[in-house]
Design a protein around this motif. Structure first.
Motif, mmCIF file in Angstrom:
data_model
loop_
_atom_site.group_PDB
_atom_site.id
_atom_site.type_symbol
_atom_site.label_atom_id
_atom_site.label_comp_id
_atom_site.label_asym_id
_atom_site.label_seq_id
_atom_site.Cartn_x
_atom_site.Cartn_y
_atom_site.Cartn_z
ATOM 1 N N TYR A 79 31.175 51.264 16.206
ATOM 2 C CA TYR A 79 30.820 52.523 15.542
ATOM 3 C C TYR A 79 31.643 52.715 14.282
ATOM 4 O O TYR A 79 32.875 52.596 14.306
ATOM 5 N N LEU A 93 35.128 55.332 13.770
ATOM 6 C CA LEU A 93 35.321 55.947 15.078
ATOM 7 C C LEU A 93 36.620 56.740 15.089
ATOM 8 O O LEU A 93 37.674 56.223 14.722
ATOM 9 N N LEU A 147 30.303 51.938 21.377
ATOM 10 C CA LEU A 147 31.270 52.643 20.542
ATOM 11 C C LEU A 147 32.163 51.709 19.729
ATOM 12 O O LEU A 147 32.664 52.089 18.677
#
Length: 313
Positions: free
Chosen positions: A74, A77, A71
């Motif tokens: 990412y 986000l 994550l």
């Protein structure tokens, strides 16, 4: 509330468990039609770019595993809490893996496996006892500390290393760049349970391996990596095994997964390969944990195990 399940593997077992532990609440699955405006929570692993965008009611993201590096890079986000799954089931599985492979190296089990295949009876080896072997655990959080406690029960001489200073009863804990060399110099078996961050990417390399203890009872240092594949330089591992800088390695994680067919790690006689299964997240236990976190949040209590985005874990 609605929960979105966004996975790169088969979602159905997870959806079934979430329905049990969050009865009566809508469960959406990425790839199917759903109202993006109703999603308050996401349970995910390795979401595709864009799949977490356009969720205006989102309140939290749950990572379906101990790590969150999938994550951290990412794009766009959402600015909501990221909650790590931290549960006894996953912790115990990791400790089982670490203890098993430390014992395998202690008792030189791979050589006995080769003897069996060759029908060779060779009982003349006298392995050291666990108390003669120094284990160093890199990454001394919940997983690392539990593994260390169980290794200590077996008799191993265990120390820890973490990026930031911490005190853990019963263990010598080294920290930061200043403590790393001293930690490595007293380590016969190096266990890496590190999260993947900019600081740890590629940290398991030749330069680090050369600082491991040379006076140990195993005949050379051993690497066990059950943390993240991005923390290791596999070309260095192979080269160090070939020239004796490392005696052996157990690897559960890799730079590219699945491990490519042409990787020399598959057939190297001093390498044990496992398919990133040292601590697999169990749908039942994980769904129960996330459901509890959601109920805590909706009762006005804070989420537990929230990721510090500046540190990456």
């Amino acid at each position: 509330m609605s929960l979105l399940v966004a996975l790169t593997w088969e979602p159905e077992p997870w959806v079934e468990r979430f329905k049990v532990h969050l009865p009566g609440r809508p469960i959406a699955v990425l790839g199917e039609d759903f109202d993006r405006g109703s999603i308050r929570y996401v349970a995910t692993w390795g979401p595709k770019p864009g799949s977490l965008s356009g969720l205006p009611a989102l309140e939290a993201i749950f990572s379906l595993g101990a790590g969150v590096d999938h994550l951290m890079g990412y794009p766009n986000l959402p600015d909501v809490p990221i909650v790590r799954v931290s549960q006894d089931d996953l912790t115990h599985r990791m400790s089982e893996y670490v203890v098993m492979h430390c014992l395998m190296h202690l008792r030189d089990q791979r050589r006995y496996d080769a003897d069996q295949r060759a029908k060779r009876w060779a009982p003349d080896r006298e392995p050291p006892i666990a108390g003669d072997v120094r284990v160093g655990v890199m990454g001394f959080g919940v997983l690392g500390q539990d593994a260390a406690r169980k290794l200590k029960v077996m008799g191993f001489d265990v120390a820890g290393w973490s990026r930031s200073a911490k005190a853990v009863e019963g263990f010598e804990v080294f920290s930061g760049d200043k403590g790393l060399d001293a930690f490595l110099a007293r380590t016969d078996i190096l266990v890496s349970l590190l999260p993947l961050t900019p600081d740890t990417r590629g940290i398991l390399n030749r330069s680090l391996f050369q600082k491991l203890a040379r006076d140990g009872r195993l005949g050379g240092p051993v690497l066990i990596n059950a943390g993240r594949g991005g923390s290791q330089v596999e070309a260095d591992i192979v080269a160090c095994l070939d020239d004796g800088t490392l005696k052996a390695a157990t690897l559960d994680v890799f730079e590219t997964e699945p491990l490519p067919q042409d990787s020399p790690l598959w057939t190297h006689p001093r390498v044990t390969v496992t398919p990133h299964n040292s601590a697999v997240s169990d749908p039942e236990m994980t769904a129960r944990y996330i459901a509890d976190q959601i109920r805590r949040h909706e009762a006005g209590q804070p989420f537990q195990n929230v990721v510090d985005r500046t540190r990456g874990y």
